[in-house]
Design a protein around this motif. Sequence first.
Motif, PDB file in Angstrom:
ATOM      1  N   ILE A  17     -41.080  70.015  20.301  1.00 45.14           N
ATOM      2  CA  ILE A  17     -40.929  69.030  21.369  1.00 45.14           C
ATOM      3  C   ILE A  17     -42.258  68.646  22.018  1.00 45.14           C
ATOM      4  CG2 ILE A  17     -40.501  70.656  23.258  1.00 45.14           C
ATOM      5  CD1 ILE A  17     -38.305  68.741  24.183  1.00 45.14           C
ATOM      6  N   ASN A  18     -43.190  69.583  22.039  1.00 46.84           N
ATOM      7  CA  ASN A  18     -44.434  69.293  22.740  1.00 46.84           C
ATOM      8  C   ASN A  18     -45.601  69.164  21.781  1.00 46.84           C
ATOM      9  OD1 ASN A  18     -44.653  69.294  25.808  1.00 46.84           O
ATOM     10  ND2 ASN A  18     -43.024  70.762  25.315  1.00 46.84           N
ATOM     11  N   SER A  19     -45.712  68.036  21.166  1.00 45.49           N
ATOM     12  CA  SER A  19     -46.804  67.851  20.231  1.00 45.49           C
ATOM     13  C   SER A  19     -47.496  66.550  20.549  1.00 45.49           C
ATOM     14  CB  SER A  19     -46.242  67.853  18.820  1.00 45.49           C
ATOM     15  OG  SER A  19     -47.079  67.113  17.987  1.00 45.49           O
ATOM     16  N   TYR A  20     -48.737  66.668  20.931  1.00 44.62           N
ATOM     17  CA  TYR A  20     -49.467  65.462  21.297  1.00 44.62           C
ATOM     18  C   TYR A  20     -49.627  64.540  20.106  1.00 44.62           C
ATOM     19  CZ  TYR A  20     -50.814  67.547  25.758  1.00 44.62           C
ATOM     20  OH  TYR A  20     -50.801  68.074  27.012  1.00 44.62           O
TER      21      TYR A  20
ATOM     22  N   ALA B  12     -46.750  62.280  19.214  1.00 45.50           N
ATOM     23  CA  ALA B  12     -46.194  61.468  20.286  1.00 45.50           C
ATOM     24  C   ALA B  12     -46.589  59.998  20.145  1.00 45.50           C
ATOM     25  CB  ALA B  12     -46.658  62.004  21.631  1.00 45.50           C
ATOM     26  N   ASP B  13     -45.705  59.151  20.606  1.00 44.46           N
ATOM     27  CA  ASP B  13     -45.929  57.716  20.502  1.00 44.46           C
ATOM     28  C   ASP B  13     -46.654  57.199  21.733  1.00 44.46           C
ATOM     29  OD1 ASP B  13     -44.400  57.463  18.076  1.00 44.46           O
ATOM     30  OD2 ASP B  13     -42.625  57.806  19.320  1.00 44.46           O
ATOM     31  N   LYS B  14     -47.657  56.378  21.487  1.00 47.42           N
ATOM     32  CA  LYS B  14     -48.345  55.772  22.627  1.00 47.42           C
ATOM     33  C   LYS B  14     -47.718  54.419  22.948  1.00 47.42           C
ATOM     34  CE  LYS B  14     -52.656  58.189  22.246  1.00 47.42           C
ATOM     35  NZ  LYS B  14     -54.104  58.133  22.482  1.00 47.42           N
ATOM     36  N   VAL B  15     -47.774  54.077  24.200  1.00 47.53           N
ATOM     37  CA  VAL B  15     -47.154  52.830  24.628  1.00 47.53           C
ATOM     38  C   VAL B  15     -48.099  52.072  25.555  1.00 47.53           C
ATOM     39  CG1 VAL B  15     -44.787  53.700  24.484  1.00 47.53           C
ATOM     40  CG2 VAL B  15     -46.087  53.969  26.599  1.00 47.53           C
ATOM     41  N   LEU B  16     -47.807  50.807  25.724  1.00 52.01           N
ATOM     42  CA  LEU B  16     -48.521  50.018  26.722  1.00 52.01           C
ATOM     43  C   LEU B  16     -47.940  50.336  28.090  1.00 52.01           C
ATOM     44  CD1 LEU B  16     -48.707  46.568  24.951  1.00 52.01           C
ATOM     45  CD2 LEU B  16     -50.646  48.003  25.616  1.00 52.01           C
ATOM     46  N   LEU B  17     -48.814  50.386  29.070  1.00 52.46           N
ATOM     47  CA  LEU B  17     -48.339  50.641  30.419  1.00 52.46           C
ATOM     48  C   LEU B  17     -48.759  49.473  31.308  1.00 52.46           C
ATOM     49  CD1 LEU B  17     -46.669  52.722  31.774  1.00 52.46           C
ATOM     50  CD2 LEU B  17     -48.714  53.993  32.368  1.00 52.46           C
TER      51      LEU B  17
ATOM     52  N   SER C 192     -38.314  51.044  31.588  1.00 51.81           N
ATOM     53  CA  SER C 192     -38.660  51.425  30.224  1.00 51.81           C
ATOM     54  C   SER C 192     -37.683  50.963  29.158  1.00 51.81           C
ATOM     55  CB  SER C 192     -38.787  52.949  30.162  1.00 51.81           C
ATOM     56  OG  SER C 192     -37.538  53.549  30.483  1.00 51.81           O
TER      57      SER C 192
ATOM     58  N   ILE D  42     -36.178  49.480  26.009  1.00 49.66           N
ATOM     59  CA  ILE D  42     -36.933  49.353  24.756  1.00 49.66           C
ATOM     60  C   ILE D  42     -37.515  47.952  24.568  1.00 49.66           C
ATOM     61  CG2 ILE D  42     -36.848  49.630  22.241  1.00 49.66           C
ATOM     62  CD1 ILE D  42     -36.143  52.192  23.564  1.00 49.66           C
TER      63      ILE D  42
ATOM     64  N   ARG E   6     -43.785  47.500  22.812  1.00 49.24           N
ATOM     65  CA  ARG E   6     -43.151  48.467  23.701  1.00 49.24           C
ATOM     66  C   ARG E   6     -44.032  48.651  24.924  1.00 49.24           C
ATOM     67  NH1 ARG E   6     -39.958  53.334  24.027  1.00 49.24           N
ATOM     68  NH2 ARG E   6     -39.145  53.024  26.129  1.00 49.24           N
TER      69      ARG E   6
ATOM     70  N   ILE F  45     -43.970  49.957  28.984  1.00 48.67           N
ATOM     71  CA  ILE F  45     -43.328  50.529  30.163  1.00 48.67           C
ATOM     72  C   ILE F  45     -44.032  49.930  31.374  1.00 48.67           C
ATOM     73  CG2 ILE F  45     -43.236  52.620  31.561  1.00 48.67           C
ATOM     74  CD1 ILE F  45     -42.556  52.452  27.803  1.00 48.67           C
TER      75      ILE F  45
ATOM     76  N   ASP G 148     -54.961  49.081  26.672  1.00 52.83           N
ATOM     77  CA  ASP G 148     -55.044  50.455  26.197  1.00 52.83           C
ATOM     78  C   ASP G 148     -53.664  51.087  26.174  1.00 52.83           C
ATOM     79  OD1 ASP G 148     -57.929  50.462  26.130  1.00 52.83           O
ATOM     80  OD2 ASP G 148     -57.840  50.467  28.319  1.00 52.83           O
ATOM     81  N   LYS G 149     -53.379  51.765  25.079  1.00 52.10           N
ATOM     82  CA  LYS G 149     -52.103  52.487  25.035  1.00 52.10           C
ATOM     83  C   LYS G 149     -52.312  53.921  25.493  1.00 52.10           C
ATOM     84  CE  LYS G 149     -49.824  49.657  21.657  1.00 52.10           C
ATOM     85  NZ  LYS G 149     -48.835  49.626  20.550  1.00 52.10           N
ATOM     86  N   VAL G 150     -51.266  54.457  26.047  1.00 50.82           N
ATOM     87  CA  VAL G 150     -51.352  55.816  26.583  1.00 50.82           C
ATOM     88  C   VAL G 150     -50.129  56.616  26.162  1.00 50.82           C
ATOM     89  CG1 VAL G 150     -52.700  55.145  28.606  1.00 50.82           C
ATOM     90  CG2 VAL G 150     -50.196  55.102  28.710  1.00 50.82           C
ATOM     91  N   LEU G 151     -50.267  57.922  26.293  1.00 57.44           N
ATOM     92  CA  LEU G 151     -49.111  58.791  26.097  1.00 57.44           C
ATOM     93  C   LEU G 151     -48.269  58.756  27.360  1.00 57.44           C
ATOM     94  CD1 LEU G 151     -50.776  61.885  24.434  1.00 57.44           C
ATOM     95  CD2 LEU G 151     -49.057  60.381  23.413  1.00 57.44           C
TER      96      LEU G 151
ATOM     97  N   PHE H 245     -42.614  64.346  25.570  1.00 60.21           N
ATOM     98  CA  PHE H 245     -43.138  62.989  25.465  1.00 60.21           C
ATOM     99  C   PHE H 245     -42.027  61.973  25.207  1.00 60.21           C
ATOM    100  CE2 PHE H 245     -46.890  65.550  24.426  1.00 60.21           C
ATOM    101  CZ  PHE H 245     -47.772  65.010  25.340  1.00 60.21           C
TER     102      PHE H 245
END
Lengths: 229, 229
Positions: free
Chosen positions: A2-5, A8-13, A82, A84, A91, A93, B9-12, B49
Amino acid sequence: MINSYSSADKVLLAVDCIIFGFDHQGLKILLIKRDFEPERGKWSLIGGFLKRDEILDDAAIRILNTYTGLHDIYMEQLHAYSEIDRDPVDRTISVSYYALINIENHNEELIKNYHAEWFSIADAPNLIFDHNEMVQHAIRRLRYRTSIKPIGFELLPEKFTMRQLLELYEAILSKELDKRNFISKINSLEILNKLDEKDMQSSRKGSYLYTFNKEKYEEKLLNDFVLNL
Amino acid sequence: MINSYSSADKVLLAVDCIIFGFDHQGLKILLIKRDFEPERGKWSLIGGFLKRDEILDDAAIRILNTYTGLHDIYMEQLHAYSEIDRDPVDRTISVSYYALINIENHNEELIKNYHAEWFSIADAPNLIFDHNEMVQHAIRRLRYRTSIKPIGFELLPEKFTMRQLLELYEAILSKELDKRNFISKINSLEILNKLDEKDMQSSRKGSYLYTFNKEKYEEKLLNDFVLNL
DNA sequence: TTAGTAAGTGTTAAATCAACATTAATAAAA
DNA sequence: TTTTATTAATGTTGATTTAACACTTACTAA
């Protein structure tokens, strides 16, 4: 795992701002007519993307400053959205912030250049994405804030009449308030300075002008209270 | 150009959960001893994540379920945390959620396997990153929630005594409450069913057991009220 | 001088809140 | 069987707060 950097998917913020102003017509929000895709030509909140070297609060401040020229504005983070496909391009958020500004202080040049415009809450146009929801959420929050913190300093001109303050509260709470009860409740907060000066615009008799006592106002901002209006 | 998807920039995006429980010792939170880097061996909130095809609410539900085995839990989004170096591995924005669970219902196996443990609020260990701040924030929010919505259904066993409910409120508000006034205020909400059954654990006289009236409880959840305790 | 307009101002009955102490029920011990 | 010990259950009152309500004042313009 569950905790794997790495996986993990990166998203726009993004950051979207609900900018509240107030004038004789009531409570307003600042909207922008998009001149970029997607949804070019439609109305939306003012927003932008978070930069790599920036925290959310600063992004909100930067975005607000870009469009209005204003500094030192009261802002508060609201909520992260968030869904989808809320933004069809990628994508994204979005974290919403609401801001309270004095409608007279913004830079009109800037606002015009960006095709921004003030709309009364009641007759604002339909907005892109989930921005309508964000606005509704912000209004609820503003209403709540009004019940536990003083309001007005951020939204009213420096000198204002009791009537203006009353109408601000009525606009936010969207209900009529009893004038006499309102005045005594506000006075009990001890955040106002009554000036010797009168505003002669609104009546023959003229009405006294007030300013906020900044120290007491800010003290009340920190220590929530209950204001039953 | 302020609005450019390509240059953004995308982020986790992480989700961290403040999981509240309640037992005879008071209000507790569920923490996990990390068995992965960074900060292996230190205590942290339960988190994970956001996945590409998942909304934040669902991520929070998934994470909570992974660690506790529970479904259908009351959760609420709290706040987005975005300090640049809050996570040393990569730029990570975290959205916090708080959850209310019945401490007896979780899956003990799971909790053990993940090295999770319940801590009383008062003597919880120091947490990684900004998790201490998140917990403080969650407690404030829980306290506020308690003043405008009913609470207890999520945290107490199905049948409970008036004393348990009183102690729950006292734990959340961290102040003593007058028993008689508390009872009449709670009764005025009309959300409880008094059973004919008594709990004989706590006294010779025995104290009546109550359940929540689910319909009325949920009605009150929707329509905020003011509860002055 | 008069007329018109919004500003300014207090009282009261009703509702709510906060403080407070005694009796009741039962099990265990004598 | 009686006594003792323990927590549960229960209402009243004075103080405070809230909500409803209408008349007078100050001034300008006609």
